[in-house]
Scaffold this motif. Structure first.
Motif, PDB file in Angstrom:
ATOM      1  N   THR A 170       0.768  -1.228  -0.112  1.00 36.40           N
ATOM      2  CA  THR A 170      -0.038   0.036  -0.042  1.00 36.40           C
ATOM      3  C   THR A 170       0.674   1.448   0.015  1.00 36.40           C
ATOM      4  OG1 THR A 170      -0.291   0.113   2.436  1.00 36.40           O
ATOM      5  CG2 THR A 170      -1.722  -1.268   1.155  1.00 36.40           C
ATOM      6  N   ALA A 171       0.401   2.406  -0.549  1.00 35.30           N
ATOM      7  CA  ALA A 171       0.896   3.636  -0.423  1.00 35.30           C
ATOM      8  C   ALA A 171       1.529   3.872   1.131  1.00 35.30           C
ATOM      9  CB  ALA A 171      -0.062   4.636  -0.947  1.00 35.30           C
ATOM     10  N   LEU A 172       0.439   3.759   1.959  1.00 35.16           N
ATOM     11  CA  LEU A 172       0.810   4.127   3.436  1.00 35.16           C
ATOM     12  C   LEU A 172       2.033   3.141   3.915  1.00 35.16           C
ATOM     13  CD1 LEU A 172       0.266   5.364   6.166  1.00 35.16           C
ATOM     14  CD2 LEU A 172      -1.291   3.456   6.710  1.00 35.16           C
ATOM     15  N   GLY A 173       2.083   2.180   3.419  1.00 34.12           N
ATOM     16  CA  GLY A 173       3.274   1.496   4.074  1.00 34.12           C
ATOM     17  C   GLY A 173       4.723   1.909   3.210  1.00 34.12           C
ATOM     18  N   TYR A 174       4.598   2.319   2.165  1.00 33.97           N
ATOM     19  CA  TYR A 174       5.548   2.978   1.303  1.00 33.97           C
ATOM     20  C   TYR A 174       6.120   4.337   2.058  1.00 33.97           C
ATOM     21  CZ  TYR A 174       8.414   5.651  -1.989  1.00 33.97           C
ATOM     22  OH  TYR A 174       9.293   6.566  -2.554  1.00 33.97           O
ATOM     23  N   GLU A 175       4.988   5.079   2.522  1.00 30.46           N
ATOM     24  CA  GLU A 175       5.377   6.222   2.967  1.00 30.46           C
ATOM     25  C   GLU A 175       5.745   5.962   4.375  1.00 30.46           C
ATOM     26  OE1 GLU A 175       1.678   9.077   0.950  1.00 30.46           O
ATOM     27  OE2 GLU A 175       1.205   7.945   2.932  1.00 30.46           O
ATOM     28  N   MET A 176       5.381   5.091   5.304  1.00 34.53           N
ATOM     29  CA  MET A 176       5.970   4.878   6.604  1.00 34.53           C
ATOM     30  C   MET A 176       7.275   4.493   6.285  1.00 34.53           C
ATOM     31  SD  MET A 176       2.711   2.662   7.921  1.00 34.53           S
ATOM     32  CE  MET A 176       3.736   1.649   9.087  1.00 34.53           C
ATOM     33  N   LEU A 184       2.832  10.010  10.390  1.00 31.46           N
ATOM     34  CA  LEU A 184       3.051   9.734  11.891  1.00 31.46           C
ATOM     35  C   LEU A 184       1.537   9.466  12.369  1.00 31.46           C
ATOM     36  CD1 LEU A 184       5.982  12.000  12.677  1.00 31.46           C
ATOM     37  CD2 LEU A 184       6.075   9.398  12.399  1.00 31.46           C
ATOM     38  N   ILE A 185       0.754  10.213  12.311  1.00 27.72           N
ATOM     39  CA  ILE A 185      -0.753  10.093  12.749  1.00 27.72           C
ATOM     40  C   ILE A 185      -1.361   8.907  12.369  1.00 27.72           C
ATOM     41  CG2 ILE A 185      -2.663  11.191  12.957  1.00 27.72           C
ATOM     42  CD1 ILE A 185      -1.887  13.846  12.808  1.00 27.72           C
ATOM     43  N   LYS A 186      -1.227   8.539  11.144  1.00 25.89           N
ATOM     44  CA  LYS A 186      -1.874   7.326  10.700  1.00 25.89           C
ATOM     45  C   LYS A 186      -1.069   6.005  11.135  1.00 25.89           C
ATOM     46  CE  LYS A 186      -3.143   9.292   6.195  1.00 25.89           C
ATOM     47  NZ  LYS A 186      -3.198   9.473   4.717  1.00 25.89           N
ATOM     48  N   THR A 187       0.276   6.335  11.408  1.00 21.69           N
ATOM     49  CA  THR A 187       0.920   5.243  11.907  1.00 21.69           C
ATOM     50  C   THR A 187       0.617   5.050  13.168  1.00 21.69           C
ATOM     51  OG1 THR A 187       2.748   5.557  10.614  1.00 21.69           O
ATOM     52  CG2 THR A 187       3.450   4.303  12.494  1.00 21.69           C
ATOM     53  N   ALA A 188       0.497   6.075  14.145  1.00 21.06           N
ATOM     54  CA  ALA A 188      -0.149   5.931  15.564  1.00 21.06           C
ATOM     55  C   ALA A 188      -1.246   5.513  15.598  1.00 21.06           C
ATOM     56  CB  ALA A 188       0.013   7.481  16.192  1.00 21.06           C
ATOM     57  N   LEU A 189      -2.378   5.671  14.774  1.00 25.71           N
ATOM     58  CA  LEU A 189      -3.625   4.900  14.982  1.00 25.71           C
ATOM     59  C   LEU A 189      -3.478   3.423  14.676  1.00 25.71           C
ATOM     60  CD1 LEU A 189      -5.607   7.714  12.902  1.00 25.71           C
ATOM     61  CD2 LEU A 189      -5.596   7.338  15.223  1.00 25.71           C
ATOM     62  N   LEU A 190      -2.815   3.140  13.764  1.00 24.44           N
ATOM     63  CA  LEU A 190      -2.371   1.643  13.491  1.00 24.44           C
ATOM     64  C   LEU A 190      -1.644   0.973  14.515  1.00 24.44           C
ATOM     65  CD1 LEU A 190      -2.855  -0.929  11.588  1.00 24.44           C
ATOM     66  CD2 LEU A 190      -0.617  -0.046  10.367  1.00 24.44           C
ATOM     67  N   SER A 191      -0.505   1.651  15.137  1.00 21.70           N
ATOM     68  CA  SER A 191       0.035   1.061  16.100  1.00 21.70           C
ATOM     69  C   SER A 191      -0.702   0.856  17.454  1.00 21.70           C
ATOM     70  CB  SER A 191       1.496   1.886  16.330  1.00 21.70           C
ATOM     71  OG  SER A 191       2.211   1.322  17.486  1.00 21.70           O
ATOM     72  N   GLY A 192      -1.337   1.911  17.599  1.00 17.95           N
ATOM     73  CA  GLY A 192      -2.239   1.918  19.102  1.00 17.95           C
ATOM     74  C   GLY A 192      -3.352   1.023  18.884  1.00 17.95           C
ATOM     75  N   GLY A 193      -3.859   0.827  18.042  1.00 19.49           N
ATOM     76  CA  GLY A 193      -5.031  -0.140  17.699  1.00 19.49           C
ATOM     77  C   GLY A 193      -4.736  -1.508  17.782  1.00 19.49           C
ATOM     78  N   LEU A 194      -3.431  -1.610  17.148  1.00 20.56           N
ATOM     79  CA  LEU A 194      -2.916  -3.384  17.600  1.00 20.56           C
ATOM     80  C   LEU A 194      -2.472  -3.567  18.681  1.00 20.56           C
ATOM     81  CD1 LEU A 194      -0.424  -3.110  14.260  1.00 20.56           C
ATOM     82  CD2 LEU A 194      -2.419  -4.660  14.603  1.00 20.56           C
TER      83      LEU A 194
END
Length: 347
Positions: free
Chosen positions: A215-221, A242-252
């Motif tokens: 995904t594009a998000l993975g590339y951006e991360m 960074l905000i999207k990464t935080a949402l994914l990380s915190g949710g996991l």
């Protein structure tokens, strides 16, 4: 002596150095067992036997690995984007709190489990969103804020268990009311404790791998993690990533709390997590931040803990050897990662 970057590490370097790190860890663990007065090889054998030597032991290892997969994925996702999330413990408890609030009677019906899981992920994401907002807006170090959130959350859980969430039928013990039957995750093996949280953890590992690689998000991360300034120059919205990464990380991380409450404990207690959030850092580093490798890394760590309990009873050796084993494995793996990317040059 100085460190010189390695442009294209060879396969031997990428595989051999982590293998050498694990071998060095075993040597250190054997030495500690010898100091404790036990046969080193027999001690390691007892750890293996205690972890996978029977059906019950193997399933207990899988059970212990379930929350470690979730927290390991949470840390791996965040670290990949150089977001140093040390607060997986707080996010785990946030997910557990929401699970109890919804599962003890607030929500019913056939959709109660997915609703609980989604709500838990949202709670964990919000807990991490605060430190990331402080980082992106004011430059506050997220290591400090996420670490402090762990203590704040534990105090908040203690307040809840002594007040609003305390089970009136709990004989005075600080625990929440139990979840309803339909809010419990079903068992994978009838009569044993392994539950469908483990299956959810495997699905999460594959899903995170797809996100990172397809995904594009993975590339951006990955781009932000490698060089945030270059990523910003190329037009990538670093703060948004960074905000999207935080949402994914915190949710996991919050899914670890959901699985422990809905799948194993059935209620919330202050000792729900014996440090799963912190151990997730070890899991992620052993996996070299690879989502798929998080699963075997979590199984290894869980096996060490489960096997160490059995070993301690059989060989009369302190279970603290397991803690030393994991600590040295982390140190050696960090050194291996460093030597994969850099070579030591004299002069």
């Amino acid at each position: 002596m100085r460190l010189e970057p390695v442009a294209n590490p060879s396969a031997l370097r990428r595989i051999g150095l982590p293998a050498a790190a694990l071998l060095a860890t075993l040597v250190v663990a054997s030495s500690l067992a010898a100091v404790a007065g036990a046969d080193p090889l027999a001690t390691l054998g007892l750890i293996v036997k205690g972890a996978v030597g029977s059906k019950f032991a193997a399933l207990e290892t899988l059970n212990r690995a379930t929350p470690l997969i979730f927290t390991g994925l949470a840390v791996a996702v965040a670290f990949r984007a150089r977001l140093w999330n040390i607060g997986a413990e707080a996010q785990l408890y946030a997910g557990a709190i929401v699970t109890v609030l919804l599962g003890s009677g607030a929500v019913g019906g056939p959709l109660v489990l997915p609703l609980m899981a989604l709500a838990a992920m949202a709670a964990g994401a919000l807990v991490l969103l605060g430190p990331v907002a402080l980082k992106t807006r004011f430059g506050v170090d997220e290591v400090v804020t996420t670490l402090l959130f762990n203590f704040i959350m534990l105090l908040f859980v203690s307040y809840l268990l002594e007040g609003p969430l305390k089970d009136p039928m709990g004989m005075g013990w600080p625990k929440s009311a139990p979840l309803l039957k339909e809010a419990r995750l079903p068992r994978l093996v009838e009569g044993l404790r392994l539950h469908w949280g483990f299956g959810l953890a495997l699905i999460a590992a594959v899903a995170v791998w797809v996100i990172e690689r397809r995904t594009a998000l993975g590339y951006e991360m990955r781009a932000v993690g490698l060089n945030a300034r270059a990523a910003r120059f190329a037009g990538i919205p670093v703060d948004g990533v960074l905000i999207k990464t935080a949402l994914l990380s915190g949710g996991l991380a919050a899914l670890a709390g959901f699985s422990e409450v809905a799948g194993l404990k059935g209620h919330l207690t202050l000792d729900l997590s014996p440090g799963f959030g912190y151990t997730g850092i070890i899991v992620a580093m052993l996996a070299l931040l690879n989502p798929l490798a998080v699963v075997p890394a979590a199984l290894f760590v869980a096996g060490v803990f489960v096997g160490a309990d059995s070993m301690s009873r059989a060989a009369h050796v302190p279970t603290y050897i397991a803690d030393m084993l994991l600590a040295t494995s982390l140190l050696f793996m960090v050194l291996a990662i460093l030597l994969i990317r850099f070579r030591v040059v004299r002069g």
